[in-house]
Write a protein that holds these residues in place. Structure first.
Motif, PDB file in Angstrom:
ATOM      1  N   ALA A 159       0.834  -1.204   0.000  1.00  0.00           N
ATOM      2  CA  ALA A 159       0.000   0.000   0.000  1.00  0.00           C
ATOM      3  C   ALA A 159       0.869   1.255   0.000  1.00  0.00           C
ATOM      4  O   ALA A 159       1.972   1.264   0.551  1.00  0.00           O
ATOM      5  N   GLU A 160       0.347   2.301  -0.609  1.00  0.00           N
ATOM      6  CA  GLU A 160       1.048   3.581  -0.606  1.00  0.00           C
ATOM      7  C   GLU A 160       1.026   4.163   0.808  1.00  0.00           C
ATOM      8  O   GLU A 160      -0.047   4.279   1.410  1.00  0.00           O
ATOM      9  N   PRO A 161       2.176   4.534   1.363  1.00  0.00           N
ATOM     10  CA  PRO A 161       2.215   5.057   2.734  1.00  0.00           C
ATOM     11  C   PRO A 161       1.278   6.236   2.969  1.00  0.00           C
ATOM     12  O   PRO A 161       0.644   6.325   4.024  1.00  0.00           O
ATOM     13  N   ALA A 162       1.164   7.145   1.990  1.00  0.00           N
ATOM     14  CA  ALA A 162       0.285   8.302   2.170  1.00  0.00           C
ATOM     15  C   ALA A 162      -1.161   7.869   2.320  1.00  0.00           C
ATOM     16  O   ALA A 162      -1.908   8.397   3.162  1.00  0.00           O
ATOM     17  N   ALA A 163      -1.569   6.891   1.518  1.00  0.00           N
ATOM     18  CA  ALA A 163      -2.943   6.396   1.596  1.00  0.00           C
ATOM     19  C   ALA A 163      -3.195   5.700   2.928  1.00  0.00           C
ATOM     20  O   ALA A 163      -4.249   5.876   3.553  1.00  0.00           O
ATOM     21  N   VAL A 164      -2.212   4.918   3.364  1.00  0.00           N
ATOM     22  CA  VAL A 164      -2.349   4.209   4.647  1.00  0.00           C
ATOM     23  C   VAL A 164      -2.500   5.220   5.787  1.00  0.00           C
ATOM     24  O   VAL A 164      -3.367   5.078   6.655  1.00  0.00           O
ATOM     25  N   GLY A 165      -1.662   6.246   5.792  1.00  0.00           N
ATOM     26  CA  GLY A 165      -1.744   7.263   6.831  1.00  0.00           C
ATOM     27  C   GLY A 165      -3.103   7.936   6.858  1.00  0.00           C
ATOM     28  O   GLY A 165      -3.688   8.162   7.926  1.00  0.00           O
ATOM     29  N   ALA A 166      -3.628   8.244   5.687  1.00  0.00           N
ATOM     30  CA  ALA A 166      -4.937   8.889   5.605  1.00  0.00           C
ATOM     31  C   ALA A 166      -6.038   7.967   6.115  1.00  0.00           C
ATOM     32  O   ALA A 166      -6.929   8.390   6.869  1.00  0.00           O
ATOM     33  N   ILE A 167      -5.972   6.691   5.732  1.00  0.00           N
ATOM     34  CA  ILE A 167      -6.984   5.726   6.171  1.00  0.00           C
ATOM     35  C   ILE A 167      -6.954   5.561   7.689  1.00  0.00           C
ATOM     36  O   ILE A 167      -8.001   5.586   8.357  1.00  0.00           O
ATOM     37  N   LEU A 168      -5.765   5.406   8.238  1.00  0.00           N
ATOM     38  CA  LEU A 168      -5.643   5.236   9.694  1.00  0.00           C
ATOM     39  C   LEU A 168      -6.167   6.467  10.432  1.00  0.00           C
ATOM     40  O   LEU A 168      -6.859   6.351  11.452  1.00  0.00           O
ATOM     41  N   ALA A 169      -5.847   7.647   9.927  1.00  0.00           N
ATOM     42  CA  ALA A 169      -6.285   8.888  10.582  1.00  0.00           C
ATOM     43  C   ALA A 169      -7.793   9.054  10.500  1.00  0.00           C
ATOM     44  O   ALA A 169      -8.442   9.466  11.479  1.00  0.00           O
ATOM     45  N   LEU A 170      -8.383   8.746   9.349  1.00  0.00           N
ATOM     46  CA  LEU A 170      -9.829   8.903   9.187  1.00  0.00           C
ATOM     47  C   LEU A 170     -10.599   7.930  10.071  1.00  0.00           C
ATOM     48  O   LEU A 170     -11.625   8.285  10.667  1.00  0.00           O
ATOM     49  N   ILE A 171     -10.111   6.698  10.168  1.00  0.00           N
ATOM     50  CA  ILE A 171     -10.769   5.723  11.048  1.00  0.00           C
ATOM     51  C   ILE A 171     -10.640   6.151  12.506  1.00  0.00           C
ATOM     52  O   ILE A 171     -11.603   6.068  13.281  1.00  0.00           O
ATOM     53  N   GLN A 172      -9.461   6.654  12.864  1.00  0.00           N
ATOM     54  CA  GLN A 172      -9.237   7.087  14.240  1.00  0.00           C
ATOM     55  C   GLN A 172     -10.131   8.263  14.603  1.00  0.00           C
ATOM     56  O   GLN A 172     -10.616   8.367  15.738  1.00  0.00           O
ATOM     57  N   GLN A 173     -10.367   9.151  13.654  1.00  0.00           N
ATOM     58  CA  GLN A 173     -11.158  10.355  13.922  1.00  0.00           C
ATOM     59  C   GLN A 173     -12.568  10.025  14.386  1.00  0.00           C
ATOM     60  O   GLN A 173     -13.097  10.653  15.294  1.00  0.00           O
ATOM     61  N   ARG A 174     -13.196   9.016  13.777  1.00  0.00           N
ATOM     62  CA  ARG A 174     -14.565   8.671  14.174  1.00  0.00           C
ATOM     63  C   ARG A 174     -14.641   7.463  15.092  1.00  0.00           C
ATOM     64  O   ARG A 174     -15.650   7.201  15.717  1.00  0.00           O
TER      65      ARG A 174
END
Length: 342
Positions: A31-46
């Motif tokens: 996986a692209e690191p930038a995409a992974v970071g975004a996914i982890l952050a978005l899941i964490q937010q909610r």
């Protein structure tokens, strides 16, 4: 990954299947690191859903370096999420030692899973290392520890090689993510019975549902007034899973005749101080530290199936200390791991 990001940006939760696909890419480094970071952050937010956590844990379990449990033995775990910032001595680690002392003669063993601490003065690995346990040992040695000592320590760094792909992204984010709750859900010995402390009152029931999804036979997910442990100075919220059913209730330590204490009575400032507390407990010292360890060990013996209820488990834990069986379990663990030539 774009469809996943789009779903998360639209405040949708991912299905278990989608999360499995995402984590397969994360844990294989595709996986692209930038995409992974975004996914982890978005899941964490909610906040992660039950299906999302289940999917992620399913993948992590498939990548783990396994520990073989000797035939005829039942393995349990007492690993918690940490993250409570309470600064107490290593309660769940001490509880694991006491449970091993009580359980081995009944074919119950403890495969204690743990790592170095990020949020406390002393993680489980640090305190065990201070006590004399060698952390990096072979799989054969871990199996021998279970057989002879009734206890082994599954050092997370040695059992989750696929985490190397996620570690740099987690470090770059610098925030808690779903990974903070996945460790206790991925026991290398495949334990289907466990006591799991969580850092938030709101997590007990969702995590119990996750454990039910993952096939837990009997588990207790606990949180007590800010701690990821059963506590002795107030009620502990417990969500238990047994035969696929989740039940939530409170445990009141007063019912066991335990005198309340303050969290300050249990705080330490180093691994050495935590180890000293554990040695005193195993040596027979009575007081608040022993009480909370026996309560948590009692819960482990309950989910392990050798105590009919928490009161019985509490009494069995006390007996294991008083007869020297708990100390003997630690002594054997130290001797066996130190003899490993890995």
């Amino acid at each position: 990954m774009k469809d996943i990001l789009s779903a998360l940006l639209n405040e949708l939760t991912l299905s278990r299947k989608q999360m499995v696909e995402v984590f397969e890419q994360i844990m294989t480094g595709t996986a692209e690191p930038a995409a992974v970071g975004a996914i982890l952050a978005l899941i964490q937010q909610r906040g992660a859903s039950v299906d999302e956590i289940t999917g992620a844990a399913t993948v992590m379990r498939s990548k783990v370096t396994k520990v073989t449990v000797p035939n005829g033995l039942t393995a349990i775990d007492t690993c918690g999420t940490g993250g409570d910032h309470a600064g107490t001595f290593n309660i769940s680690t001490a509880a694991a030692i006491v449970a091993a002392g009580a359980g081995r003669e009944n074919d119950l063993v403890v495969a204690k899973h743990g790592n170095r601490s990020v949020t406390s003065k002393s993680g489980s690995s640090q305190v065990l290392e201070t006590l004399g346990v060698k952390l990096m040992v072979s799989g054969e040695t871990l199996t021998n520890c279970l057989d002879k000592a009734g206890l082994c320590f599954c050092f997370a760094q040695a059992h989750h090689p696929a985490m190397k792909h996620a570690a740099p992204i987690r470090a770059a984010l610098g925030i808690p993510t779903i990974f903070n709750i996945l460790g206790p859900l991925t026991n290398p010995a495949g334990a289907t019975r466990q006591v799991m402390g969580v850092f938030s009152h709101d997590l007990t029931e969702p995590i119990a549902k996750v454990l039910a999804n993952l096939g837990a036979e009997h588990a207790m997910v606990v949180h007590g007034k800010g701690l990821d442990e059963l506590i002795t100075w107030g009620k502990t919220r417990v969500s238990s899973v047994e035969n696929g059913e989740v039940r939530t209730y409170d445990v009141n330590p007063a019912e066991f005749g335990i005198k309340p204490c303050r969290v300050e009575d249990l705080q330490v400032d180093s691994s050495a101080a935590s180890a000293a507390v554990i040695e005193k407990i195993l040596g027979g010292d009575k007081g608040p530290a022993r009480d909370i360890v026996c309560l948590n060990a009692g819960a482990a013996l309950l989910v392990g199936g050798i105590a009919k209820d928490l009161a019985t488990g509490y009494a069995l834990a006390q007996h294991a200390i008083d007869t020297g069986k708990a100390k003997a379990a630690l002594d054997q663990l130290i001797a066996i791991t130190q003899a490993d030539m890995s």
